[in-house]
Scaffold this active site. Sequence first.
Site, PDB file in Angstrom:
ATOM      1  N   ASN A  10       0.795  -0.922  -0.151  1.00  0.00           N
ATOM      2  CA  ASN A  10      -0.139   0.324   0.201  1.00  0.00           C
ATOM      3  C   ASN A  10       1.064   1.520   0.671  1.00  0.00           C
ATOM      4  O   ASN A  10       1.413   1.705   1.244  1.00  0.00           O
ATOM      5  CB  ASN A  10      -0.889   0.441   1.024  1.00  0.00           C
ATOM      6  CG  ASN A  10      -1.924   1.431   1.263  1.00  0.00           C
ATOM      7  OD1 ASN A  10      -1.879   2.127   0.533  1.00  0.00           O
ATOM      8  ND2 ASN A  10      -2.398   1.340   2.466  1.00  0.00           N
ATOM      9  N   TRP A  11       0.730   2.016  -1.149  1.00  0.00           N
ATOM     10  CA  TRP A  11       1.705   2.810  -1.017  1.00  0.00           C
ATOM     11  C   TRP A  11       1.253   4.149  -1.003  1.00  0.00           C
ATOM     12  O   TRP A  11       2.224   5.272  -0.770  1.00  0.00           O
ATOM     13  CB  TRP A  11       2.290   2.887  -2.454  1.00  0.00           C
ATOM     14  CG  TRP A  11       3.017   2.086  -3.624  1.00  0.00           C
ATOM     15  CD1 TRP A  11       3.478   0.686  -2.785  1.00  0.00           C
ATOM     16  CD2 TRP A  11       3.689   2.061  -4.629  1.00  0.00           C
ATOM     17  NE1 TRP A  11       4.115   0.364  -3.295  1.00  0.00           N
ATOM     18  CE2 TRP A  11       4.129   0.586  -4.699  1.00  0.00           C
ATOM     19  CE3 TRP A  11       3.403   3.097  -5.634  1.00  0.00           C
ATOM     20  CZ2 TRP A  11       4.513  -0.057  -6.430  1.00  0.00           C
ATOM     21  CZ3 TRP A  11       3.567   2.368  -7.223  1.00  0.00           C
ATOM     22  CH2 TRP A  11       4.518   1.203  -7.489  1.00  0.00           C
ATOM     23  N   LYS A  12       0.177   4.191   0.375  1.00  0.00           N
ATOM     24  CA  LYS A  12      -0.454   5.464   0.528  1.00  0.00           C
ATOM     25  C   LYS A  12      -0.282   6.743  -0.583  1.00  0.00           C
ATOM     26  O   LYS A  12      -0.410   6.454  -1.845  1.00  0.00           O
ATOM     27  CB  LYS A  12      -0.034   5.990   2.182  1.00  0.00           C
ATOM     28  CG  LYS A  12       0.035   4.457   2.759  1.00  0.00           C
ATOM     29  CD  LYS A  12       0.524   4.823   3.901  1.00  0.00           C
ATOM     30  CE  LYS A  12       0.055   3.191   4.802  1.00  0.00           C
ATOM     31  NZ  LYS A  12      -0.189   3.594   6.352  1.00  0.00           N
ATOM     32  N   HIS A  99      -9.650   1.151   4.832  1.00  0.00           N
ATOM     33  CA  HIS A  99      -8.249   1.526   5.442  1.00  0.00           C
ATOM     34  C   HIS A  99      -8.650   2.129   7.078  1.00  0.00           C
ATOM     35  O   HIS A  99      -9.452   3.425   6.813  1.00  0.00           O
ATOM     36  CB  HIS A  99      -7.038   2.108   4.510  1.00  0.00           C
ATOM     37  CG  HIS A  99      -5.629   2.162   5.690  1.00  0.00           C
ATOM     38  ND1 HIS A  99      -5.380   2.406   6.383  1.00  0.00           N
ATOM     39  CD2 HIS A  99      -4.693   0.656   5.171  1.00  0.00           C
ATOM     40  CE1 HIS A  99      -4.140   2.455   6.658  1.00  0.00           C
ATOM     41  NE2 HIS A  99      -3.576   1.829   6.105  1.00  0.00           N
ATOM     42  N   GLU A 101      -7.288   4.433   7.664  1.00  0.00           N
ATOM     43  CA  GLU A 101      -6.837   6.179   7.197  1.00  0.00           C
ATOM     44  C   GLU A 101      -7.899   6.367   7.051  1.00  0.00           C
ATOM     45  O   GLU A 101      -8.175   7.913   7.145  1.00  0.00           O
ATOM     46  CB  GLU A 101      -5.843   6.608   7.138  1.00  0.00           C
ATOM     47  CG  GLU A 101      -3.890   6.048   8.070  1.00  0.00           C
ATOM     48  CD  GLU A 101      -2.862   5.574   7.176  1.00  0.00           C
ATOM     49  OE1 GLU A 101      -2.726   5.722   6.206  1.00  0.00           O
ATOM     50  OE2 GLU A 101      -1.940   4.854   8.008  1.00  0.00           O
ATOM     51  N   GLU A 171      -5.551  -5.362  10.296  1.00  0.00           N
ATOM     52  CA  GLU A 171      -4.367  -4.355  10.330  1.00  0.00           C
ATOM     53  C   GLU A 171      -4.289  -3.502  11.741  1.00  0.00           C
ATOM     54  O   GLU A 171      -5.812  -2.201  12.057  1.00  0.00           O
ATOM     55  CB  GLU A 171      -4.443  -3.341   9.673  1.00  0.00           C
ATOM     56  CG  GLU A 171      -4.055  -3.604   7.364  1.00  0.00           C
ATOM     57  CD  GLU A 171      -2.885  -2.413   7.220  1.00  0.00           C
ATOM     58  OE1 GLU A 171      -2.345  -2.613   7.182  1.00  0.00           O
ATOM     59  OE2 GLU A 171      -4.340  -1.486   7.293  1.00  0.00           O
ATOM     60  N   GLY A 177       2.609   2.219  10.982  1.00  0.00           N
ATOM     61  CA  GLY A 177       3.693   3.547  10.833  1.00  0.00           C
ATOM     62  C   GLY A 177       4.536   3.459  12.249  1.00  0.00           C
ATOM     63  O   GLY A 177       4.743   4.052  12.416  1.00  0.00           O
ATOM     64  N   SER A 217       3.651  -2.269   9.972  1.00  0.00           N
ATOM     65  CA  SER A 217       5.191  -2.631  10.176  1.00  0.00           C
ATOM     66  C   SER A 217       5.416  -3.553  10.541  1.00  0.00           C
ATOM     67  O   SER A 217       6.610  -4.417  11.034  1.00  0.00           O
ATOM     68  CB  SER A 217       5.908  -2.060  11.734  1.00  0.00           C
ATOM     69  OG  SER A 217       5.691  -0.944  12.187  1.00  0.00           O
ATOM     70  N   GLY A 238       3.331  -0.926   3.755  1.00  0.00           N
ATOM     71  CA  GLY A 238       2.723  -0.092   4.420  1.00  0.00           C
ATOM     72  C   GLY A 238       4.527   0.638   4.149  1.00  0.00           C
ATOM     73  O   GLY A 238       5.349   0.343   2.633  1.00  0.00           O
ATOM     74  N   GLY A 239       5.215   1.273   3.933  1.00  0.00           N
ATOM     75  CA  GLY A 239       5.994   1.975   4.459  1.00  0.00           C
ATOM     76  C   GLY A 239       7.751   1.117   3.653  1.00  0.00           C
ATOM     77  O   GLY A 239       8.157   1.337   2.693  1.00  0.00           O
TER      78      GLY A 239
HETATM   79  P1  13P Z   1       2.916   0.388   7.515  1.00  0.00           P
HETATM   80  O1  13P Z   1       4.175  -0.840   7.323  1.00  0.00           O
HETATM   81  O2  13P Z   1       3.896   1.150   6.956  1.00  0.00           O
HETATM   82  O3  13P Z   1       3.606   0.613   9.438  1.00  0.00           O
HETATM   83  O4  13P Z   1       1.757   0.265   7.022  1.00  0.00           O
HETATM   84  C1  13P Z   1       0.928  -0.533   7.260  1.00  0.00           C
HETATM   85  C2  13P Z   1      -0.883  -0.041   6.712  1.00  0.00           C
HETATM   86  O5  13P Z   1      -0.924   0.771   6.443  1.00  0.00           O
HETATM   87  C3  13P Z   1      -0.765  -1.019   5.139  1.00  0.00           C
HETATM   88  O6  13P Z   1      -1.591  -0.370   4.942  1.00  0.00           O
END
Ligand code: 13P
Length: 255
Positions: A10-12, A99, A101, A171, A177, A217, A238-239
């Site tokens: 997920n590149w956000k 998600h 967010e 999640e 994050g 994470s 994510g990251g």
């Molecule tokens: P991180 O891997 O950066 O913690 O993010 C997880 C995430 O929200 C994937 O959708």
Amino acid sequence: MSRRMLVAGNWKMFTTSGEGAVLIQDLAQRVEEVWDEVEVAVCPPFTGLKAASTVIELDKLTMSLGAQDVHWEAEGAFTGAIAPRMLADLRCDYVIVGHSERREYFGDTNETVNKKVRAVFDAGMVPIMCCGESLATREALETDAFVRAQVMEGAAGLSAEEAAQLVIAYEPIWAIGTGRTPTPESANDVCRSIRATIGAMYGPPAAMAVRVLYGGSVKAENAKMFLSEPDIDGGLVGGAALNADSFADIAKAAL
Ligand code: 13P
């Protein structure tokens, strides 16, 4: 029944379309060898989907494509929104819905998540439906009930066949994050409970087939621990998905 592992990035809100296309090419070389056993997907921002789709098709890359959100209506006066068929048109395989967010900053609720899940299936794609508890919910020992309710409401009204295709990403919000994670055993407990919830709603075959991912994470260093748990069928990353080497290492950890 064996479920094919899925590792999705997920590149956000991090990549331009050009950056995304380069990242996909870097990544594809590194993950080609795992494709038979591990499906690898990337979820760029909307503006990067066209370039991503083109690069995947022209270079015949073994890579699935997902979007990060969608509107539930087929079309209409919804300025700024994207309809399911627009994503299907770009050959998206998946759409992330719900998600944390989107729930926190954009008002998604279990009810709208459910409408999005329906709309994604209706457009011929597969939802990656996210769920997960806040730290306060975890500390109150209410994780299981909270996540079950998210799944029951978010995944309501499907056919058993759709439920079997569904992907659910667990999640925990406090792990996103932050570098903090649950233990693999406790993440697996929640994923098992998610699977049992789908089983109660749609029967044992759907429970056996639904893929439940862990996210929060996930890094190359800890991926193996999570991905070797029996009820965890992959990761939503994510990251660490923004770097081809680290994301490829996570995909390889799913072997
Ligand atoms: P991180 O891997 O950066 O913690 O993010 C997880 C995430 O929200 C994937 O959708």
